[in-house]
Design a protein around this motif. Structure first.
Motif, short mmCIF file in Angstrom:
data_model
loop_
_atom_site.label_atom_id
_atom_site.label_comp_id
_atom_site.label_asym_id
_atom_site.label_seq_id
_atom_site.Cartn_x
_atom_site.Cartn_y
_atom_site.Cartn_z
N ASN A 280 -6.16 -17.12 21.87
CA ASN A 280 -4.89 -16.81 20.77
C ASN A 280 -4.53 -15.18 20.59
O ASN A 280 -3.89 -14.91 19.77
CB ASN A 280 -5.25 -17.21 19.58
N VAL A 281 -5.02 -14.21 21.65
CA VAL A 281 -4.83 -12.86 21.39
C VAL A 281 -3.67 -12.62 22.22
O VAL A 281 -3.34 -13.20 23.47
CB VAL A 281 -5.94 -12.13 21.81
N SER A 282 -3.03 -11.50 21.88
CA SER A 282 -1.84 -11.09 22.90
C SER A 282 -2.12 -10.60 24.21
O SER A 282 -3.41 -10.02 24.61
CB SER A 282 -0.97 -9.99 22.11
N GLU A 283 -1.28 -10.31 25.15
CA GLU A 283 -1.63 -9.98 26.44
C GLU A 283 -1.95 -8.39 26.17
O GLU A 283 -2.80 -7.79 26.93
CB GLU A 283 -0.16 -9.66 27.06
N GLU A 284 -1.30 -7.58 25.22
CA GLU A 284 -1.68 -6.11 24.81
C GLU A 284 -3.14 -5.93 24.53
O GLU A 284 -3.90 -4.91 25.05
CB GLU A 284 -0.77 -5.54 23.95
N THR A 285 -3.58 -6.87 23.66
CA THR A 285 -5.10 -6.89 23.28
C THR A 285 -6.28 -7.04 24.62
O THR A 285 -7.03 -6.61 24.74
CB THR A 285 -5.25 -7.87 22.07
N LYS A 286 -5.59 -8.19 25.30
CA LYS A 286 -6.37 -8.30 26.70
C LYS A 286 -6.29 -7.10 27.50
O LYS A 286 -7.25 -6.94 27.98
CB LYS A 286 -5.67 -9.60 27.37
N LYS A 287 -5.26 -6.48 27.69
CA LYS A 287 -5.25 -5.09 28.32
C LYS A 287 -6.34 -4.09 27.94
O LYS A 287 -6.78 -3.69 28.53
CB LYS A 287 -3.78 -4.67 28.46
N THR A 288 -6.22 -4.03 26.42
CA THR A 288 -7.03 -3.22 25.70
C THR A 288 -8.44 -3.58 26.17
O THR A 288 -9.26 -2.65 26.43
CB THR A 288 -6.90 -2.92 24.43
N LYS A 289 -8.70 -4.66 26.10
CA LYS A 289 -10.13 -5.32 26.33
C LYS A 289 -10.55 -4.82 27.89
O LYS A 289 -11.57 -4.29 28.28
CB LYS A 289 -10.25 -6.61 26.24
N LYS A 290 -9.54 -4.99 28.73
CA LYS A 290 -9.99 -4.52 30.11
C LYS A 290 -10.10 -2.81 30.29
O LYS A 290 -10.96 -2.60 31.02
CB LYS A 290 -8.67 -5.04 30.89
N ARG A 291 -9.33 -2.28 29.57
CA ARG A 291 -9.24 -0.84 29.88
C ARG A 291 -10.37 -0.07 29.09
O ARG A 291 -10.80 0.97 29.45
CB ARG A 291 -7.81 -0.33 29.12
N SER A 292 -11.15 -0.55 28.10
CA SER A 292 -12.00 0.18 27.34
C SER A 292 -13.45 0.17 27.96
O SER A 292 -14.32 -0.27 27.34
CB SER A 292 -12.21 -0.56 26.03
N ALA A 293 -13.31 0.22 29.23
CA ALA A 293 -14.68 0.16 30.14
C ALA A 293 -15.90 0.97 29.38
O ALA A 293 -16.86 0.85 29.40
CB ALA A 293 -14.57 0.43 31.51
N PHE A 294 -15.32 2.44 29.33
CA PHE A 294 -16.15 3.22 28.84
C PHE A 294 -17.16 2.88 27.58
O PHE A 294 -18.40 2.80 27.56
CB PHE A 294 -15.74 4.54 28.72
N LEU A 295 -16.28 2.66 26.50
CA LEU A 295 -16.89 2.25 25.23
C LEU A 295 -17.63 0.91 25.26
O LEU A 295 -18.59 0.81 24.63
CB LEU A 295 -15.74 2.32 23.98
N ASP A 296 -16.89 -0.08 26.04
CA ASP A 296 -17.51 -1.24 26.02
C ASP A 296 -18.74 -1.34 26.80
O ASP A 296 -19.87 -1.90 26.19
CB ASP A 296 -16.67 -2.07 27.04
N MET A 297 -19.04 -0.37 27.83
CA MET A 297 -20.44 -0.29 28.37
C MET A 297 -21.31 0.46 27.31
O MET A 297 -22.65 0.21 27.18
CB MET A 297 -20.09 0.61 29.62
N LEU A 298 -20.99 1.48 26.66
CA LEU A 298 -21.86 2.19 25.74
C LEU A 298 -22.18 1.00 24.66
O LEU A 298 -23.49 0.84 24.13
CB LEU A 298 -21.38 3.16 24.84
#
Length: 521
Positions: A280-298
């Motif tokens: 139920n999240v927007s496409e923009e949020t899904k893009k953000t999730k994909k792009r945040s590799a550095f902080l996600d990894m941390l």
């Protein structure tokens, strides 16, 4: 009885005084022994100043960042025939190096990897992150973070670079044909937008806010840290914190940490929400999730022992990458624009290459395009030769050694000057000339790899150098596909400020004209 009590009181005070004096002596005697030992061993090394006892050469050093940098560069130019220069800042000895043959033995080994004493003044801001940490902590952290700069992950960030470059180009359209303007902040805000979204997955729209409090805090903090590094009387924390400069430091520190804390916490919350209800999240949020590799990894990474990073650990790396990931790249972009605007013949070659690759299209830059922009990459590298984003960096000698015939004791700080190193006529004939052809593959092969180190070298080289080169090529190609650039200053008019980043004191002033047709079509 009263006399007895007085004698007891006197004895107590005398005993306390003796204990205090003894403690002071025991704490300072090793310091003085070490100081005089270094002073004696290093006496044969050529110096630049009077080297007064304990004060060293600190009184002759200019307090202003621009004047100080000019002073150090003048030392290296006048004394280029010498393999190294000695400089005492208070009781702390520094060696200044600017020859490839002198630098290579230090940077190519794993022995002298500890950062210099001067980096301790970055600790309140950047903690013990990848830039400032040493030893096993640095090795472990580097190993954890390296996967986030894999080529496949970098290619995901290309979309962000294209999007933010487009925003910058739209802003520049309002400037075109209207005379000279300072482009430094426009470019810097673009770089900040890129690092925020690629590293942390958050759009902060800095380009829409030309009065960014965060940017101002970074520049003032850089100036304050640099001033403190070269003024021994500001080194003690209890003195520094009570002075106006220390209060300004703490005010800016609060702004910088609040920013990264807020971004990190918001992203953690967003990720938690996405994981709970991903459908139920927007496409923009899904893009953000994909792009945040550095902080996600941390947020997810564990070391070999299975330990995760603490919130403090994460903030150290976020602060480091927010600073190093935008300020250095922004400086490189600005210097490239200035040099291209000063050399129409070079700019014409770049325009031809861009026209050959893109034609008249407005399409975004692709990874395949990046491989074809060879001359533009040479321009970026030559700009970094003349104006390296990091004007100097330092290491600590971790064991007694010999440098070019001089004995150097353990604990001495070594300062490497890329600005002077890159002007060695042995490797770069006519060193002050802007000649991108130096970095075409056929001309660069065989050159000593330590003669050109804008991203440092050896094991502690810059982890983000591929990211930086990619960003510079995307942003520059986006600008130059649309505009002709003309510099409004000559090099003699620009006052260089060599603090944590090499920047012009009064910005970069250029004129833009829209390109109506492509020269090859």
């Amino acid at each position: 009885m009263e006399l007895l009590r007085a004698d007891v009181h006197l004895l107590v005070w005398v005993t306390a005084a003796v204990v205090l004096i003894t403690l002071i002596l025991f704490s300072t005697v090793p310091f003085f022994i070490d100081y005089f030992n270094k002073w004696k061993i290093m006496k044969p090394i050529p110096g630049v100043g009077p080297n007064y006892p304990l004060v060293g050469d600190a009184l002759m050093l200019k307090p202003n960042g621009g004047d100080f940098f000019k002073q150090i560069i003048e030392f290296s130019e006048v004394l280029r025939h010498l393999p190294l220069i000695k400089l005492w800042i208070g009781p702390v000895p520094f060696l200044i190096l600017y020859h490839a043959e002198t630098i290579e033995p230090l940077l190519s080994t794993s022995k002298h990897m500890d950062k210099s004493f001067a980096y301790k003044f970055l600790h309140p801001w950047l903690g013990l992150g990848l830039l400032t940490s040493t030893g096993e902590k640095w090795r472990s952290r580097r190993k954890m973070i390296t996967p986030s700069f894999h080529f496949a992950i970098l290619s995901d960030f290309l979309e962000v670079m294209n999007e933010q470059s487009k925003v910058l180009v739209e802003k520049l359209h309002t400037r075109a044909g209207k005379g000279s303007f300072n482009c430094f902040m426009d470019v810097t805000l673009c770089a900040l937008d890129i690092i925020c979204e690629t590293a942390m997955g958050r759009k902060i729209q800095a380009q829409s806010n030309s009065d960014s409090e965060y940017i101002k805090a970074i520049y003032e903090m850089s100036d304050l840290v640099h001033r403190r590094q070269k003024m021994p009387w500001l080194w003690p924390d209890f003195i520094f914190s009570h002075l106006n400069i220390g209060k300004r430091h703490d005010k800016n520190l609060k702004i910088l940490h609040s920013f990264t804390d807020q971004v990190t916490q918001e992203l953690k919350n967003a990720k938690a929400n996405v994981e709970q209800d991903d459908d139920n999240v927007s496409e923009e949020t899904k893009k953000t999730k994909k792009r945040s590799a550095f902080l996600d990894m941390l947020l997810k990474v564990t070391d070999e022992a299975g330990n995760t990073l603490s919130y403090k650990d994460i903030r150290e790396e976020v602060d480091t990458f927010m600073f190093e990931g935008h300020d250095t790249t922004a400086a490189g972009l600005n210097w490239s624009l200035f040099l291209l605007g000063s050399h129409p013949d070079v700019q014409e070659k770049v325009h031809k290459e861009l026209d050959d690759v893109f034609g008249q299209s407005d399409r975004p830059v692709t990874m395949d395009d990046m491989k074809k922009l060879r001359y533009l990459e040479a321009v970026v590298k030559e700009a970094l030769r003349l104006y390296p984003s990091v004007p100097f960096f330092a290491r600590t000698i971790t064991e007694d050694c010999t440098i070019r015939g001089y004995t150097v004791p353990k604990g001495v700080n070594v300062v490497i000057l890329p600005f002077a190193l890159h002007r060695d006529p042995e490797y770069f004939p006519e060193p002050e000339e802007f000649k991108p052809e130096r970095f075409l593959p056929e001309n660069a092969s065989g050159r000593n790899p330590y003669a050109y180190i804008p991203f440092s070298a050896g094991l502690r080289n810059c982890i983000g150098q591929r990211f930086a080169l990619m960003e510079e090529k995307v942003v520059l190609s986006s600008i130059l596909r649309k505009f002709n650039v003309k510099a409004s200053q000559n090099r003699e008019e620009i006052c260089l400020v060599g603090e944590l980043i090499l920047r012009p004191e009064d910005g970069i002033w250029i004129e833009l004209q829209k390109r109506t047709t492509n020269s090859t079509l």
